[in-house]
Design a protein around this motif. Structure first.
Motif, PDB file in Angstrom:
ATOM      1  N   ALA A  27       0.807  -1.225   0.000  1.00  0.00           N
ATOM      2  CA  ALA A  27       0.000   0.000   0.000  1.00  0.00           C
ATOM      3  C   ALA A  27       0.840   1.275   0.000  1.00  0.00           C
ATOM      4  N   PRO A  28       1.887   1.382   0.844  1.00  0.00           N
ATOM      5  CA  PRO A  28       2.682   2.614   0.846  1.00  0.00           C
ATOM      6  C   PRO A  28       3.266   2.958  -0.519  1.00  0.00           C
ATOM      7  N   CYS A  29       3.806   1.948  -1.217  1.00  0.00           N
ATOM      8  CA  CYS A  29       4.382   2.217  -2.542  1.00  0.00           C
ATOM      9  C   CYS A  29       3.299   2.594  -3.552  1.00  0.00           C
ATOM     10  N   SER A  30       2.107   2.035  -3.374  1.00  0.00           N
ATOM     11  CA  SER A  30       1.024   2.352  -4.317  1.00  0.00           C
ATOM     12  C   SER A  30       0.515   3.779  -4.131  1.00  0.00           C
ATOM     13  N   SER A  31       0.650   4.312  -2.927  1.00  0.00           N
ATOM     14  CA  SER A  31       0.001   5.579  -2.595  1.00  0.00           C
ATOM     15  C   SER A  31       0.399   6.733  -3.523  1.00  0.00           C
ATOM     16  N   ALA A  32       1.688   7.007  -3.618  1.00  0.00           N
ATOM     17  CA  ALA A  32       2.143   8.126  -4.449  1.00  0.00           C
ATOM     18  C   ALA A  32       1.953   7.838  -5.931  1.00  0.00           C
ATOM     19  N   VAL A  33       2.058   6.564  -6.305  1.00  0.00           N
ATOM     20  CA  VAL A  33       1.891   6.186  -7.707  1.00  0.00           C
ATOM     21  C   VAL A  33       0.435   6.380  -8.138  1.00  0.00           C
ATOM     22  N   ARG A  36      -0.499   9.931  -8.611  1.00  0.00           N
ATOM     23  CA  ARG A  36       0.042  10.507  -9.835  1.00  0.00           C
ATOM     24  C   ARG A  36      -0.684  10.039 -11.099  1.00  0.00           C
ATOM     25  N   LEU A  37      -1.160   8.799 -11.108  1.00  0.00           N
ATOM     26  CA  LEU A  37      -1.711   8.218 -12.332  1.00  0.00           C
ATOM     27  C   LEU A  37      -3.233   8.110 -12.379  1.00  0.00           C
ATOM     28  N   LYS A  42      -7.476   4.219 -16.088  1.00  0.00           N
ATOM     29  CA  LYS A  42      -8.414   3.402 -15.320  1.00  0.00           C
ATOM     30  C   LYS A  42      -7.582   2.249 -14.768  1.00  0.00           C
ATOM     31  N   ILE A  43      -7.338   2.278 -13.466  1.00  0.00           N
ATOM     32  CA  ILE A  43      -6.319   1.420 -12.863  1.00  0.00           C
ATOM     33  C   ILE A  43      -6.897   0.240 -12.099  1.00  0.00           C
ATOM     34  N   THR A  44      -6.268  -0.910 -12.307  1.00  0.00           N
ATOM     35  CA  THR A  44      -6.488  -2.078 -11.464  1.00  0.00           C
ATOM     36  C   THR A  44      -5.144  -2.423 -10.829  1.00  0.00           C
ATOM     37  N   CYS A  45      -5.110  -2.465  -9.509  1.00  0.00           N
ATOM     38  CA  CYS A  45      -3.893  -2.818  -8.779  1.00  0.00           C
ATOM     39  C   CYS A  45      -3.762  -4.341  -8.749  1.00  0.00           C
ATOM     40  N   PHE A 165       9.272   6.121 -10.412  1.00  0.00           N
ATOM     41  CA  PHE A 165       8.340   6.858  -9.562  1.00  0.00           C
ATOM     42  C   PHE A 165       9.002   7.553  -8.372  1.00  0.00           C
ATOM     43  N   LYS A 166      10.268   7.224  -8.105  1.00  0.00           N
ATOM     44  CA  LYS A 166      10.942   7.928  -7.009  1.00  0.00           C
ATOM     45  C   LYS A 166      11.288   9.363  -7.403  1.00  0.00           C
TER      46      LYS A 166
END
Length: 208
Positions: A27-33, A36-37, A42-45, A165-166
């Motif tokens: 979840a933490p890594c997904s947050s900023a990504v 941004r996107l 239309k995103i599916t994690c 993404f960093k």
């Protein structure tokens, strides 16, 4: 190559709102990504992480991702798709590489197995693009990750979205969002080898 600039160029040339299967490690890594996107795709994690050795840890990270995504209310609904969880897949590719340092050959193969499954599922389910949040972490080799993504782009129908993404304080932003949403942040990637390495580092630091 400046992978962040490459991604921005790809986004600039998009038509409509394409679908994106985004491999997510936590979840933490997904947050900023996602921040941004989320207005562009239309995103599916896609939670596919056989490298997470302990099942309790695996479930905790998956549930935290689901909890986080459920709290997001953007332009488009963000979904979570769980991949298969077979630890044997990771142990098979890491056999003989147990003592490899972090960011070495074992990690390269770990990036590859996760990205390959993402590309495969993205192609099967007709996603326009696939990508991964792994490039957010300063502990991951973005050169390796994008090299693998580029190769898989030629093997499957979905297009690989280059990323680093960093960049643009992405990692810093993920820390801020983790605090805002009170997200569980682990201190190792998930595999038993990184956990042992992290424990050793802590012990050495405490001795000093």
């Amino acid at each position: 190559m400046n992978y962040n600039l490459k991604m921005e160029e790809m986004i600039k040339n998009l038509e409509g709102t394409p679908s994106l299967l985004l491999h997510v490690c936590c979840a933490p890594c997904s947050s900023a990504v996602l921040e941004r996107l989320a207005e562009t795709f239309k995103i599916t994690c896609f939670f596919y992480n056989p490298n997470i050795t302990e099942e309790k840890e695996y479930q905790k990270r998956l549930e935290e991702l689901q909890r986080f995504v459920s709290r997001l209310h953007g332009k488009y609904e963000i979904k979570v798709l769980e991949g298969r969880y077979l630890k044997e897949e990771f142990f098979k590719i890491s056999k003989g590489l147990e003592c490899e340092p972090e960011r070495g050959k074992r990690c390269y193969l770990c990036y590859e197995i996760r990205l390959r499954e993402t590309a495969k599922v993205a192609s099967e389910k007709k996603f326009d693009f696939f990508a991964t949040t792994l490039t957010l972490s300063p502990y991951k080799n973005s050169e390796f990750i994008n090299e693998i993504g580029k190769r898989l782009d030629g093997e499957y129908q979905s297009v690989y979205l280059y990323s680093d993404f960093k960049k643009k304080n992405g990692y810093k932003r993920s820390i801020e969002l983790s605090k805002e949403y009170e997200l569980y942040r682990q201190d190792y990637c998930g595999c038993i080898y990184s956990k042992i390495n992290r424990s050793t580092q802590k012990q050495e630091f405490s001795i000093k």
